[in-house]
Every structure is written in structure tokens, then in C-alpha cells.
Design a protein around this motif. Structure first.
Motif, mmCIF file in Angstrom:
data_model
loop_
_atom_site.group_PDB
_atom_site.id
_atom_site.type_symbol
_atom_site.label_atom_id
_atom_site.label_comp_id
_atom_site.label_asym_id
_atom_site.label_seq_id
_atom_site.Cartn_x
_atom_site.Cartn_y
_atom_site.Cartn_z
ATOM 1 N N PHE A 174 69.547 -22.836 -41.727
ATOM 2 C CA PHE A 174 70.139 -21.875 -40.791
ATOM 3 C C PHE A 174 69.126 -21.172 -39.881
ATOM 4 N N PRO A 175 67.976 -20.694 -40.410
ATOM 5 C CA PRO A 175 67.030 -20.018 -39.508
ATOM 6 C C PRO A 175 66.579 -20.895 -38.342
ATOM 7 N N GLY A 176 66.435 -22.191 -38.583
ATOM 8 C CA GLY A 176 66.041 -23.086 -37.504
ATOM 9 C C GLY A 176 67.084 -23.148 -36.400
ATOM 10 N N TYR A 177 68.358 -23.131 -36.779
ATOM 11 C CA TYR A 177 69.422 -23.119 -35.774
ATOM 12 C C TYR A 177 69.338 -21.850 -34.918
ATOM 13 N N VAL A 178 69.091 -20.722 -35.582
ATOM 14 C CA VAL A 178 69.044 -19.445 -34.867
ATOM 15 C C VAL A 178 67.875 -19.404 -33.893
ATOM 16 N N THR A 179 66.687 -19.777 -34.357
ATOM 17 C CA THR A 179 65.519 -19.725 -33.478
ATOM 18 C C THR A 179 65.650 -20.698 -32.310
ATOM 19 N N SER A 180 66.253 -21.862 -32.553
ATOM 20 C CA SER A 180 66.472 -22.813 -31.463
ATOM 21 C C SER A 180 67.437 -22.245 -30.431
ATOM 22 N N ILE B 211 73.899 -25.914 -25.932
ATOM 23 C CA ILE B 211 75.239 -25.776 -26.513
ATOM 24 C C ILE B 211 75.239 -26.265 -27.957
ATOM 25 N N LYS B 212 74.541 -27.374 -28.204
ATOM 26 C CA LYS B 212 74.490 -27.937 -29.557
ATOM 27 C C LYS B 212 73.935 -26.939 -30.564
ATOM 28 N N THR B 213 72.843 -26.274 -30.206
ATOM 29 C CA THR B 213 72.236 -25.321 -31.139
ATOM 30 C C THR B 213 73.145 -24.120 -31.373
ATOM 31 N N LEU B 214 73.818 -23.663 -30.326
ATOM 32 C CA LEU B 214 74.748 -22.542 -30.477
ATOM 33 C C LEU B 214 75.901 -22.925 -31.400
ATOM 34 N N LEU B 215 76.459 -24.104 -31.202
ATOM 35 C CA LEU B 215 77.565 -24.559 -32.044
ATOM 36 C C LEU B 215 77.107 -24.765 -33.483
ATOM 37 N N SER B 216 75.871 -25.220 -33.658
ATOM 38 C CA SER B 216 75.322 -25.392 -35.007
ATOM 39 C C SER B 216 75.275 -24.062 -35.740
ATOM 40 N N VAL B 217 74.897 -22.996 -35.039
ATOM 41 C CA VAL B 217 74.866 -21.662 -35.643
ATOM 42 C C VAL B 217 76.257 -21.247 -36.085
ATOM 43 N N VAL B 218 77.250 -21.464 -35.222
ATOM 44 C CA VAL B 218 78.625 -21.075 -35.542
ATOM 45 C C VAL B 218 79.139 -21.835 -36.762
ATOM 46 N N ALA C 58 59.646 -21.379 -47.088
ATOM 47 C CA ALA C 58 58.849 -22.576 -46.806
ATOM 48 C C ALA C 58 59.273 -23.239 -45.506
ATOM 49 N N VAL C 59 60.590 -23.284 -45.227
ATOM 50 C CA VAL C 59 61.083 -23.867 -43.977
ATOM 51 C C VAL C 59 60.571 -23.074 -42.784
ATOM 52 N N ALA C 60 60.605 -21.743 -42.901
ATOM 53 C CA ALA C 60 60.126 -20.893 -41.808
ATOM 54 C C ALA C 60 58.646 -21.144 -41.538
ATOM 55 N N ILE C 61 57.850 -21.227 -42.597
ATOM 56 C CA ILE C 61 56.418 -21.479 -42.430
ATOM 57 C C ILE C 61 56.187 -22.879 -41.859
ATOM 58 N N GLY C 62 56.934 -23.847 -42.386
ATOM 59 C CA GLY C 62 56.789 -25.211 -41.884
ATOM 60 C C GLY C 62 57.179 -25.343 -40.435
ATOM 61 N N GLY C 63 58.256 -24.672 -40.042
ATOM 62 C CA GLY C 63 58.668 -24.717 -38.650
ATOM 63 C C GLY C 63 57.655 -24.105 -37.712
ATOM 64 N N TYR C 64 56.925 -23.108 -38.206
ATOM 65 C CA TYR C 64 55.943 -22.423 -37.351
ATOM 66 C C TYR C 64 54.578 -23.109 -37.362
ATOM 67 N N LEU C 65 54.089 -23.398 -38.579
ATOM 68 C CA LEU C 65 52.741 -23.950 -38.703
ATOM 69 C C LEU C 65 52.718 -25.475 -38.731
ATOM 70 N N GLY C 66 53.818 -26.061 -39.166
ATOM 71 C CA GLY C 66 53.813 -27.503 -39.357
ATOM 72 C C GLY C 66 53.950 -28.311 -38.092
ATOM 73 N N VAL C 67 54.348 -27.677 -37.002
ATOM 74 C CA VAL C 67 54.538 -28.413 -35.759
ATOM 75 C C VAL C 67 53.244 -29.056 -35.289
ATOM 76 N N ALA C 68 52.163 -28.299 -35.324
ATOM 77 C CA ALA C 68 50.887 -28.840 -34.857
ATOM 78 C C ALA C 68 50.476 -30.060 -35.666
ATOM 79 N N ALA C 69 50.683 -29.988 -36.991
ATOM 80 C CA ALA C 69 50.333 -31.127 -37.834
ATOM 81 C C ALA C 69 51.265 -32.312 -37.576
ATOM 82 N N ALA C 70 52.561 -32.011 -37.448
ATOM 83 C CA ALA C 70 53.525 -33.088 -37.236
ATOM 84 C C ALA C 70 53.312 -33.775 -35.893
ATOM 85 N N ARG C 71 52.844 -33.024 -34.890
ATOM 86 C CA ARG C 71 52.638 -33.608 -33.572
ATOM 87 C C ARG C 71 51.458 -34.570 -33.529
#
Length: 249
Positions: free
Chosen positions: A53-59, A177-184, A210-223
């Protein structure tokens, strides 16, 4: 939970957050980890909804400029998404674990196939090969929302397809729109799951952090890895879980 189980959830949450930020598909990782530590399938499914859920909100917040432009045009999609998400969550609530357990491998293989077909769906939408009336698009979105409230994996790809029928070729608009609908859909499903007592809160909190940390810090590694590799990893996880549930079923 044991220390080993906590470590599994932390690792899966971090990877899930990073993958969602880069290529999507983190639900496969979260659901797989939650079942691995012994949660029943329905509880694992409901709990994974909260962890994503937090990922949907931040997106959605990231797309707030596009959403201001879209305005009331998104309202019919919001209504059918809320209704569909409610129906899907209530269907899950009505099942018992053996019934849902029998459905899981089929849901996983369908979601994995959708995820694998994602780039082709994207190219088809960009080429505007599909057109439909608003009523047809709303009806399709209602069905997608039922699926999203019930299971969720692959929901984003489904929504891009349904929204692309009427909402033009601007992918920032479609994603907004997709991210907004995902939140709903997620909010409705989570309310139902919480009231139904389906959430394993200790596991949920571990994964949320862990998801919040991964979403923030893990992007650089995943890229550092090609997106095709990241998508391939998610598909491999989906196929592994599918085989696991078929074999152990």
C-alpha cells in the motif's frame, strides 16, 4: 516469529520495494515470503496487500500534477474500482484456506503471464491498437478491480490495458490514473481484510518497514541491472511459486 523468519521478511520486503520502484511485480515476492514463513494463503494474500500500500500512495503523490489535470474524468473509474475492490475482497473473505489454496497456482500463473506480457501490452497501447466506449472501459475496470481486491498480483498491467481503451496514449496519464485506482482498491480491500481479521500484523509491520526502505534505497542498486533482468527475476519467482503450489497442492 523466529529471527530467521524475520530476516526472510526483511529481505523480501526490501527486494519487493526495490523491484516495485523499478519494474513492478513486488507482490510476488511479498506473497511468496509470507507463505514461506508459514502464513495460510488467505492471510498471506491479505497481509501482502497492506505491505504494498505505501508504494501505491507514494506513486500517486508523484503523479499529483497529472491527476489535477485529469480531474473529474477519473471519477467513473474511481467508483467502479471501489465497488469492484469491495466485491473482490468480500469474495476472498467468504472462502476458506483450502478453497483459496486450490486457486492460488492458477492465479499465480495468470498473473505471471500478464506480467511477462507487460511490455507487449505497453507497445500495443502506445500504438493505439485498441479502442472502446467509456461504458466498456468502465465495465472492464470493474472486473479488474474485483481481481485486485481478491488477489492483486498483475493488477497494474490489467489496469493499463483497460485504461488504454479510452484514456489516450499518454502513459504518464495512464500511470497516474492507475496508481490512484490502485490506492482506492487497496484501501477498500484492506478495510475488509482488517475487519475480517485476516491480517498478520507482526509480519505486516516488518515487511512495511522493509518495503519502504527498499523502495527508497534499493532503486539505485536495482538500476544497476537491466530492467529485463529484474523482470526476469520476478517472472522466475512467479513460476517457482506456481510450480510449488501445484506440486504441494
Amino acid at each position: 516469529m523466529s529471527v530467521f523468519e524475520i530476516l526472510i521478511l526483511v529481505a523480501a520486503g526490501f527486494v519487493s520495494g526495490a523491484i516495485n520502484a523499478v519494474a513492478g511485480g513486488g507482490t510476488f515476492i511479498a506473497f511468496g515470503a509470507l507463505t514461506l514463513v508459514g502464513l495460510p494463503p488467505i492471510t498471506a494474500n491479505a497481509t501482502s496487500s497492506i505491505t504494498q500500500f505505501p508504494g501505491y500512495v507514494t506513486s500517486t503523490l508523484a503523479y499529483r500534477r497529472e491527476l489535477k489535470v485529469i480531474g473529474r474524468a477519473a471519477l467513473p473509474f474511481l467508483i467502479v474500482s471501489a465497488l469492484g475492490g469491495l466485491v473482490g475482497a468480500l469474495i476472498l473473505l467468504a472462502l476458506d484456506n483450502p478453497q483459496f489454496r486450490a486457486m492460488v497456482p492458477w492465479l499465480l500463473i495468470a498473473a505471471t503471464a500478464l506480467f511477462a506480457a507487460g511490455p507487449r501490452i505497453t507497445r500495443a497501447l502506445k500504438a493505439r491498437q485498441m479502442h472502446a466506449s467509456p461504458l466498456v472501459a468502465w465495465a472492464i475496470q470493474f472486473l479488474v478491480a474485483i481481481y485486485g481486491g481478491f488477489f492483486g498480483a498483475g493488477m497494474g498491467i490489467m489496469m493499463l490495458a483497460s485504461l488504454g481503451l479510452t484514456e489516450g496514449e499518454d502513459f504518464h496519464r495512464l500511470n497516474a490514473i492507475k496508481t490512484l485506482l490502485s490506492v482506492v482498491i487497496a484501501i477498500i480491500a484492506i478495510i475488509v481484510f482488517v475487519n475480517g481479521g485476516l491480517i498478520a500484523w507482526s509480519a505486516a509491520w516488518v515487511m512495511l518497514i522493509a518495503v519502504a526502505i527498499g523502495g527508497y534505497l534499493g532503486v539505485a542498486a536495482a538500476r544497476r541491472f537491466p530492467q529485463a533482468w529484474v523482470r526476469g527475476f520476478v517472472i522466475a519467482v512467479g513460476l517457482f511459486l506456481t510450480v510449488y503450489y501445484f506440486v504441494t497442492g
